[in-house]
Design a protein around this motif. Structure first.
Motif, PDB file in Angstrom:
ATOM      1  N   SER A 120       0.833  -1.211   0.000  1.00 25.50           N
ATOM      2  CA  SER A 120       0.000   0.000   0.000  1.00 25.50           C
ATOM      3  C   SER A 120       0.862   1.253   0.000  1.00 25.50           C
ATOM      4  O   SER A 120       0.586   2.214  -0.726  1.00 25.50           O
ATOM      5  N   MET A 121       1.924   1.246   0.820  1.00 29.28           N
ATOM      6  CA  MET A 121       2.783   2.430   0.913  1.00 29.28           C
ATOM      7  C   MET A 121       3.595   2.623  -0.373  1.00 29.28           C
ATOM      8  O   MET A 121       3.830   3.758  -0.798  1.00 29.28           O
ATOM      9  N   LEU A 122       4.010   1.542  -1.006  1.00 35.71           N
ATOM     10  CA  LEU A 122       4.739   1.660  -2.268  1.00 35.71           C
ATOM     11  C   LEU A 122       3.841   2.228  -3.366  1.00 35.71           C
ATOM     12  O   LEU A 122       4.304   2.937  -4.262  1.00 35.71           O
ATOM     13  N   ARG A 123       2.532   1.924  -3.275  1.00 37.12           N
ATOM     14  CA  ARG A 123       1.592   2.439  -4.269  1.00 37.12           C
ATOM     15  C   ARG A 123       1.217   3.898  -4.019  1.00 37.12           C
ATOM     16  O   ARG A 123       0.982   4.652  -4.955  1.00 37.12           O
ATOM     17  N   THR A 124       1.133   4.287  -2.744  1.00 37.42           N
ATOM     18  CA  THR A 124       0.540   5.598  -2.432  1.00 37.42           C
ATOM     19  C   THR A 124       1.504   6.597  -1.833  1.00 37.42           C
ATOM     20  O   THR A 124       1.171   7.776  -1.720  1.00 37.42           O
ATOM     21  N   SER A 125       2.694   6.148  -1.416  1.00 39.61           N
ATOM     22  CA  SER A 125       3.628   7.041  -0.723  1.00 39.61           C
ATOM     23  C   SER A 125       4.847   7.336  -1.596  1.00 39.61           C
ATOM     24  O   SER A 125       5.231   6.529  -2.447  1.00 39.61           O
ATOM     25  N   LEU A 126       5.446   8.511  -1.363  1.00 39.71           N
ATOM     26  CA  LEU A 126       6.682   8.882  -2.061  1.00 39.71           C
ATOM     27  C   LEU A 126       7.920   8.521  -1.250  1.00 39.71           C
ATOM     28  O   LEU A 126       9.046   8.824  -1.653  1.00 39.71           O
ATOM     29  N   LYS A 127       7.738   7.886  -0.107  1.00 37.92           N
ATOM     30  CA  LYS A 127       8.873   7.514   0.735  1.00 37.92           C
ATOM     31  C   LYS A 127       9.758   6.505   0.006  1.00 37.92           C
ATOM     32  O   LYS A 127       9.292   5.725  -0.821  1.00 37.92           O
ATOM     33  N   SER A 128      11.046   6.520   0.350  1.00 39.10           N
ATOM     34  CA  SER A 128      11.989   5.589  -0.270  1.00 39.10           C
ATOM     35  C   SER A 128      11.721   4.162   0.197  1.00 39.10           C
ATOM     36  O   SER A 128      11.052   3.938   1.210  1.00 39.10           O
ATOM     37  N   VAL A 129      12.263   3.209  -0.558  1.00 38.80           N
ATOM     38  CA  VAL A 129      12.105   1.793  -0.185  1.00 38.80           C
ATOM     39  C   VAL A 129      12.702   1.548   1.196  1.00 38.80           C
ATOM     40  O   VAL A 129      12.144   0.807   2.007  1.00 38.80           O
ATOM     41  N   ASN A 130      13.826   2.170   1.474  1.00 39.49           N
ATOM     42  CA  ASN A 130      14.478   2.016   2.777  1.00 39.49           C
ATOM     43  C   ASN A 130      13.579   2.523   3.899  1.00 39.49           C
ATOM     44  O   ASN A 130      13.426   1.874   4.939  1.00 39.49           O
ATOM     45  N   GLN A 131      12.958   3.702   3.701  1.00 41.86           N
ATOM     46  CA  GLN A 131      12.060   4.272   4.719  1.00 41.86           C
ATOM     47  C   GLN A 131      10.846   3.381   4.931  1.00 41.86           C
ATOM     48  O   GLN A 131      10.433   3.129   6.067  1.00 41.86           O
ATOM     49  N   ILE A 132      10.264   2.907   3.842  1.00 44.20           N
ATOM     50  CA  ILE A 132       9.079   2.043   3.957  1.00 44.20           C
ATOM     51  C   ILE A 132       9.440   0.748   4.669  1.00 44.20           C
ATOM     52  O   ILE A 132       8.685   0.257   5.515  1.00 44.20           O
ATOM     53  N   GLY A 133      10.609   0.194   4.343  1.00 38.22           N
ATOM     54  CA  GLY A 133      11.050  -1.023   5.033  1.00 38.22           C
ATOM     55  C   GLY A 133      11.108  -0.829   6.531  1.00 38.22           C
ATOM     56  O   GLY A 133      10.629  -1.659   7.310  1.00 38.22           O
ATOM     57  N   LYS A 134      11.678   0.292   6.974  1.00 35.76           N
ATOM     58  CA  LYS A 134      11.768   0.578   8.413  1.00 35.76           C
ATOM     59  C   LYS A 134      10.387   0.752   9.027  1.00 35.76           C
ATOM     60  O   LYS A 134      10.133   0.318  10.156  1.00 35.76           O
TER      61      LYS A 134
END
Length: 538
Positions: A484-498
């Motif tokens: 969901s965050m990868l689809r809707t957020s501009l955060k980096s993969v590293n940030q989303i992983g955390k």
């Protein structure tokens, strides 16, 4: 970051060789001090707190063994390499009790010494890293414990205040808080259009923005999600500190609203209690702020309340107490308590309606919103039942209609909560706990302790209820949130992983690839491509 080294030897030519021959910078070490006897070495050791010491055994004024005896009184963890002659080796072994594990015989083999220093440096860095991780995990546990205490205080649950003793040099009675209540505008209506995963994502996103919004202000604060769409922002202060000006608190409020609007495109209403609140009064103030928020006519600007200006109305305090009694009865599955409060509440509302019909309508709308959101938190209302409630709300034209809606809500809630088995309720609590702590290192021990049951019984209940193991469930939930965050957020993969519980990007990518079939970056790119193709076709 460079490690610090101290070199001690009474022969200056050996000191110079040690300083120049060993590739210190390449190993990641800075030679921070030199000394020619134990006394001088001890003084330098106090100043620079070295990580590694190279020390000769035979020295004037104070020899290496006496130096070590004094060193261990001020530095227990420093690694020491002893430089000793062959004839002194048995004598040098006496320093084993001081934690010395490495010896280099004179004449010095500098290649061997370099290898020894490199090995020790690697070991020191590993230990330092493990220590930081332990401290980070401990601090996280302490933060979670502190937030749990504050949550229980706000909800007026029984609390063991002694658990606050981990806050160094602070007594409970010395703590006070500026309290801001944040509520997503028209949350109940908006969330009817969202799926469960979308609701979780929006709540997670807002909570994350609130936690980050005032990081640069140097404040000590906690963000607590009280229920879906509602958060308490508590700014801690010691009572002896100068109080903040109302204008400053309003600026922070505007910053929070602006951050949420910029990052997740949602409007938030905020109620401010401008004066500090002792910890024991938080629950009462929180309830007042809830009422002020839902009964306010204009929510575009921050709503300011205080002890002096809180709700100067004819609304009896007993009415608010009965509302809390009704909600409490539902949570405790206590039919008698709930229905008793419900009957008394109806009687008071009918009496108040004679004086102010509009006021009672406001109160009843607040009560319906309050009940539905609490039922959502307890997972005892279906989408169909909720839709029926809102349809009836829209068709209600008088107090009697609204009271009928409340009676219906209570009947639905009681029927559903009483039909659930105790094990099911515990597993719903476990699922809620997991959702609120997906970014943390959640363990079975932690959740079993939270539910006050054994680990083995928890594992059995969890597998029976969800049809998968705890680890499988947590991983799947993390992957769904990550998608969901990868689809809707501009955060980096590293940030989303955390944010979904994977501090290391490499491991996050590996788990994501295993469960989803593509890397996080590939998944995001694929979604962007699909969107472009869809937009083009439209």
């Amino acid at each position: 970051m460079y490690l610090q080294a101290l070199l001690i030897d009474d022969e200056m030519n050996i000191l110079r060789n040690l300083q120049s021959v060993i590739p210190w910078e390449q190993i990641g070490i800075e030679v921070a001090g030199l000394a020619q006897n134990g006394v001088a070495g001890l003084e330098r050791a106090k100043e620079i707190i070295p990580d590694i010491i190279l020390c000769d055994i035979r020295m004037p004024v104070m020899d290496g063994i006496e130096f070590l005896a004094h060193l261990r009184q001020i530095n227990e963890h420093c690694e020491v390499i002893m430089l000793t002659g062959y004839q002194e080796f048995e004598y040098a072994r006496a320093v084993i009790k001081y934690g010395v594990k490495e010896y280099i015989l004179k004449p010095i083999d500098y290649e061997e010494l370099e290898q020894t220093i490199s090995r020790l440096a690697a070991d020191i860095r590993r230990k330092n890293f493990e220590k930081r991780m332990r401290e980070k995990k401990w601090n996280k546990v302490m933060d979670l414990a502190y937030e749990k205490i504050l949550y229980d205080v706000l909800m007026n649950y029984p609390v063991n205040m002694n658990l606050l003793d981990f806050k160094e040099d602070v007594q409970i009675e010395d703590l006070a808080y500026y309290l801001l209540l944040i509520d997503m505008d028209e949350y109940t209506q908006k969330s009817r259009q969202w799926s469960d995963s979308e609701r979780k994502l929006w709540n997670f996103a807002v909570c994350n923005v609130l936690q980050e919004a005032l990081k640069e202000e140097g404040l000590h604060y906690a963000v607590l999600q009280m229920r879906e769409g509602e958060w308490c922002f508590l700014i801690e202060q010691h009572k002896v500190a100068a109080e903040y000006e109302l204008a400053q608190v309003k600026d922070w409020s505007n910053s929070l609203q602006g951050a949420v609007k910029r990052n997740v495109k949602l409007e938030m209403s905020i109620v401010i209690n401008p004066s500090r609140v002792p910890i024991f009064e938080l629950s009462d103030i929180y309830k007042q702020m809830q009422r002020s928020l839902h009964l306010a006519s204009n929510k575009r600007e921050a709503i300011i309340i205080s002890k002096d200006n809180t709700e100067k109305t004819d609304t009896p305090d007993s009415l608010w107490n009965l509302i809390e009694e009704m909600v409490s009865g539902l949570k405790q599955s206590d039919r008698v308590k709930t229905q008793k409060a419900q009957a008394a509440l109806s009687a008071i509302l009918v009496a108040v309606s004679v004086q102010s019909f509009v006021r009672v309508q406001q109160i009843l709308h607040f009560l319906v919103l309050h009940l539905v959101r609490e039922m959502r938190e307890m997972d005892i209302v279906t989408n169909a039942a909720e839709e029926m409630i809102w349809n009836r709300m829209e068709q209600s034209v008088d107090v009697k209609d609204l009271l009928d809606v409340i009676h219906q809500i209570v009947d639905i809630a009681l029927q559903n909560v009483l039909s659930k088995k105790s094990g099911d309720i515990m597993m719903l609590s476990a699922a809620d706990y997991v959702q609120k702590n997906l970014s943390s290192d959640i363990s079975i021990d932690e959740l079993a302790d939270y539910l006050s049951i054994s680990c083995s019984y928890f594992s059995l209940l969890f597998k029976q209820h969800f049809g998968e193991t705890f680890l499988e469930y947590v991983t799947r939930e993390r992957m769904e949130l990550a998608k969901s965050m990868l689809r809707t957020s501009l955060k980096s993969v590293n940030q989303i992983g955390k944010l979904v519980g994977f501090p290391e990007r490499r491991y996050f990518t590996k788990v994501f690839l295993k469960h989803i079939g593509s890397t996080p970056s590939e998944y995001r790119e694929q979604h962007i491509t699909e969107q472009r193709n869809g937009n083009f076709e439209n």
